[in-house]
Scaffold this motif. Structure first.
Motif, PDB file in Angstrom:
ATOM      1  N   ASN A 191      -9.058  28.244  -4.926  1.00  0.00           N
ATOM      2  CA  ASN A 191      -7.864  27.733  -3.480  1.00  0.00           C
ATOM      3  C   ASN A 191      -7.886  27.044  -2.973  1.00  0.00           C
ATOM      4  O   ASN A 191      -6.070  26.839  -3.546  1.00  0.00           O
ATOM      5  CB  ASN A 191      -8.504  28.817  -2.175  1.00  0.00           C
ATOM      6  CG  ASN A 191      -8.331  30.666  -2.324  1.00  0.00           C
ATOM      7  OD1 ASN A 191      -7.112  30.766  -3.560  1.00  0.00           O
ATOM      8  ND2 ASN A 191      -8.690  31.225  -1.648  1.00  0.00           N
ATOM      9  N   ARG A 192      -8.124  25.476  -2.880  1.00  0.00           N
ATOM     10  CA  ARG A 192      -8.582  24.604  -3.334  1.00  0.00           C
ATOM     11  C   ARG A 192      -7.833  23.522  -4.335  1.00  0.00           C
ATOM     12  O   ARG A 192      -6.770  22.810  -4.101  1.00  0.00           O
ATOM     13  CB  ARG A 192      -8.981  23.532  -2.893  1.00  0.00           C
ATOM     14  CG  ARG A 192     -10.482  23.892  -0.918  1.00  0.00           C
ATOM     15  CD  ARG A 192     -11.245  22.877  -1.153  1.00  0.00           C
ATOM     16  NE  ARG A 192     -12.573  23.024  -1.770  1.00  0.00           N
ATOM     17  CZ  ARG A 192     -13.629  24.440  -0.408  1.00  0.00           C
ATOM     18  NH1 ARG A 192     -13.266  24.551   0.229  1.00  0.00           N
ATOM     19  NH2 ARG A 192     -14.561  24.368  -1.715  1.00  0.00           N
ATOM     20  N   ALA A 193      -8.525  23.909  -5.491  1.00  0.00           N
ATOM     21  CA  ALA A 193      -7.611  23.857  -6.422  1.00  0.00           C
ATOM     22  C   ALA A 193      -6.346  24.095  -6.847  1.00  0.00           C
ATOM     23  O   ALA A 193      -5.020  23.284  -6.799  1.00  0.00           O
ATOM     24  CB  ALA A 193      -8.435  24.197  -7.901  1.00  0.00           C
ATOM     25  N   ILE A 194      -6.011  25.730  -5.957  1.00  0.00           N
ATOM     26  CA  ILE A 194      -4.475  25.832  -6.381  1.00  0.00           C
ATOM     27  C   ILE A 194      -3.652  24.623  -5.307  1.00  0.00           C
ATOM     28  O   ILE A 194      -2.602  24.411  -5.436  1.00  0.00           O
ATOM     29  CB  ILE A 194      -4.850  27.405  -5.587  1.00  0.00           C
ATOM     30  CG1 ILE A 194      -5.048  28.144  -7.194  1.00  0.00           C
ATOM     31  CG2 ILE A 194      -3.077  27.774  -5.806  1.00  0.00           C
ATOM     32  CD1 ILE A 194      -5.380  29.321  -7.192  1.00  0.00           C
ATOM     33  N   THR A 236       7.708  28.894  -6.201  1.00  0.00           N
ATOM     34  CA  THR A 236       6.748  29.298  -6.276  1.00  0.00           C
ATOM     35  C   THR A 236       6.157  30.392  -4.929  1.00  0.00           C
ATOM     36  O   THR A 236       5.048  28.840  -4.637  1.00  0.00           O
ATOM     37  CB  THR A 236       5.616  29.470  -7.676  1.00  0.00           C
ATOM     38  OG1 THR A 236       6.768  29.717  -9.006  1.00  0.00           O
ATOM     39  CG2 THR A 236       4.757  30.514  -7.273  1.00  0.00           C
ATOM     40  N   SER A 237       5.747  30.580  -4.065  1.00  0.00           N
ATOM     41  CA  SER A 237       4.446  31.124  -3.432  1.00  0.00           C
ATOM     42  C   SER A 237       3.629  31.097  -3.731  1.00  0.00           C
ATOM     43  O   SER A 237       3.563  32.083  -4.633  1.00  0.00           O
ATOM     44  CB  SER A 237       4.856  31.754  -3.103  1.00  0.00           C
ATOM     45  OG  SER A 237       4.291  31.834  -1.025  1.00  0.00           O
ATOM     46  N   ARG A 238       1.940  30.930  -3.825  1.00  0.00           N
ATOM     47  CA  ARG A 238       0.776  31.143  -3.699  1.00  0.00           C
ATOM     48  C   ARG A 238      -0.023  31.873  -2.623  1.00  0.00           C
ATOM     49  O   ARG A 238      -0.176  31.180  -1.458  1.00  0.00           O
ATOM     50  CB  ARG A 238       0.486  29.702  -4.421  1.00  0.00           C
ATOM     51  CG  ARG A 238       1.075  28.944  -5.971  1.00  0.00           C
ATOM     52  CD  ARG A 238       0.026  27.974  -5.760  1.00  0.00           C
ATOM     53  NE  ARG A 238       1.133  27.531  -7.201  1.00  0.00           N
ATOM     54  CZ  ARG A 238       1.995  26.706  -7.499  1.00  0.00           C
ATOM     55  NH1 ARG A 238       2.740  26.852  -6.658  1.00  0.00           N
ATOM     56  NH2 ARG A 238       2.588  26.891  -9.043  1.00  0.00           N
ATOM     57  N   ASN A 239      -0.928  32.727  -3.098  1.00  0.00           N
ATOM     58  CA  ASN A 239      -1.127  33.624  -2.191  1.00  0.00           C
ATOM     59  C   ASN A 239      -3.162  32.535  -2.003  1.00  0.00           C
ATOM     60  O   ASN A 239      -3.853  33.340  -2.800  1.00  0.00           O
ATOM     61  CB  ASN A 239      -1.357  35.183  -2.441  1.00  0.00           C
ATOM     62  CG  ASN A 239      -2.096  35.837  -1.025  1.00  0.00           C
ATOM     63  OD1 ASN A 239      -3.582  35.733  -1.203  1.00  0.00           O
ATOM     64  ND2 ASN A 239      -1.529  36.745  -0.909  1.00  0.00           N
ATOM     65  N   PRO A 261       5.501  26.824  -0.098  1.00  0.00           N
ATOM     66  CA  PRO A 261       4.821  27.608   0.132  1.00  0.00           C
ATOM     67  C   PRO A 261       3.933  28.551   0.035  1.00  0.00           C
ATOM     68  O   PRO A 261       3.288  28.821  -1.175  1.00  0.00           O
ATOM     69  CB  PRO A 261       6.337  28.938   0.751  1.00  0.00           C
ATOM     70  CG  PRO A 261       6.830  28.787  -0.943  1.00  0.00           C
ATOM     71  CD  PRO A 261       5.697  27.516  -0.982  1.00  0.00           C
ATOM     72  N   PHE A 262       2.757  28.749   1.146  1.00  0.00           N
ATOM     73  CA  PHE A 262       1.774  29.902   0.723  1.00  0.00           C
ATOM     74  C   PHE A 262       1.859  30.920   1.527  1.00  0.00           C
ATOM     75  O   PHE A 262       2.105  31.096   2.749  1.00  0.00           O
ATOM     76  CB  PHE A 262       0.407  28.942   1.000  1.00  0.00           C
ATOM     77  CG  PHE A 262       0.176  27.530   0.105  1.00  0.00           C
ATOM     78  CD1 PHE A 262       0.123  27.889  -1.552  1.00  0.00           C
ATOM     79  CD2 PHE A 262       0.839  26.351   0.493  1.00  0.00           C
ATOM     80  CE1 PHE A 262      -0.407  26.429  -1.955  1.00  0.00           C
ATOM     81  CE2 PHE A 262       0.716  25.275  -0.541  1.00  0.00           C
ATOM     82  CZ  PHE A 262       0.056  25.480  -1.545  1.00  0.00           C
ATOM     83  N   GLU A 263       0.646  32.068   0.749  1.00  0.00           N
ATOM     84  CA  GLU A 263       0.442  32.998   2.048  1.00  0.00           C
ATOM     85  C   GLU A 263      -1.081  33.185   2.027  1.00  0.00           C
ATOM     86  O   GLU A 263      -1.251  33.387   1.036  1.00  0.00           O
ATOM     87  CB  GLU A 263       1.156  34.152   1.014  1.00  0.00           C
ATOM     88  CG  GLU A 263       1.207  35.665   1.776  1.00  0.00           C
ATOM     89  CD  GLU A 263       2.136  35.672   2.781  1.00  0.00           C
ATOM     90  OE1 GLU A 263       1.305  36.987   3.381  1.00  0.00           O
ATOM     91  OE2 GLU A 263       2.120  35.234   2.756  1.00  0.00           O
ATOM     92  N   MET A 317      -9.421  37.184  -3.270  1.00  0.00           N
ATOM     93  CA  MET A 317      -9.743  36.998  -4.389  1.00  0.00           C
ATOM     94  C   MET A 317      -9.798  35.926  -5.518  1.00  0.00           C
ATOM     95  O   MET A 317      -9.859  36.272  -6.271  1.00  0.00           O
ATOM     96  CB  MET A 317      -7.581  37.480  -4.330  1.00  0.00           C
ATOM     97  CG  MET A 317      -7.178  38.409  -3.564  1.00  0.00           C
ATOM     98  SD  MET A 317      -5.289  38.382  -3.433  1.00  0.00           S
ATOM     99  CE  MET A 317      -4.028  37.637  -4.959  1.00  0.00           C
ATOM    100  N   ARG A 318     -10.175  35.406  -4.756  1.00  0.00           N
ATOM    101  CA  ARG A 318     -10.197  33.942  -4.642  1.00  0.00           C
ATOM    102  C   ARG A 318     -12.047  33.250  -4.303  1.00  0.00           C
ATOM    103  O   ARG A 318     -11.228  33.399  -3.031  1.00  0.00           O
ATOM    104  CB  ARG A 318      -9.480  33.087  -5.173  1.00  0.00           C
ATOM    105  CG  ARG A 318      -8.364  33.631  -6.228  1.00  0.00           C
ATOM    106  CD  ARG A 318      -6.793  32.469  -6.462  1.00  0.00           C
ATOM    107  NE  ARG A 318      -5.474  32.901  -6.603  1.00  0.00           N
ATOM    108  CZ  ARG A 318      -4.889  33.819  -6.207  1.00  0.00           C
ATOM    109  NH1 ARG A 318      -5.144  34.007  -5.094  1.00  0.00           N
ATOM    110  NH2 ARG A 318      -3.957  33.918  -7.281  1.00  0.00           N
ATOM    111  N   GLY A 319     -11.746  32.415  -4.705  1.00  0.00           N
ATOM    112  CA  GLY A 319     -13.678  31.477  -3.911  1.00  0.00           C
ATOM    113  C   GLY A 319     -12.919  30.692  -3.644  1.00  0.00           C
ATOM    114  O   GLY A 319     -11.473  29.678  -4.273  1.00  0.00           O
TER     115      GLY A 319
END
Length: 86
Positions: free
Chosen positions: A71-74, A57-60, A37-39, A65-67
């Protein structure tokens, strides 16, 4: 990278997007699907609900917050073994 995904959004806060998201996450997990899941947004409580529904784990991915590259890497890391990302 092949990574099926679904974005669930609402027109305003409080219209039910979290409820719909949790129902879909739980249904997919019950069917044995791997669903990270993502938020996006500042409602950090949702991440705990996402984790409870999926066991993951859900990731925002909030842009301020991030470039975009981070975000693409996460996303890519979390979605690497996914059947579908939500």
């Amino acid at each position: 990278m092949h990574c099926p995904r679904l974005v669930i959004a609402g027109t305003a806060s409080g219209v039910g997007e979290t409820t719909v998201t949790l129902a879909i996450l739980a249904a997919l997990r019950q069917r044995g699907r791997r669903v990270p899941p993502f938020e996006v947004g500042q409602d950090f409580i949702d991440a705990g609900h996402h984790a409870a529904a999926t066991g993951r784990t859900s990731r925002n991915l909030e842009g301020w917050m991030r470039g975009a590259d981070l975000n693409r890497a996460i996303f890519a890391t979390a979605a690497a073994d996914a059947d579908i990302s939500i």
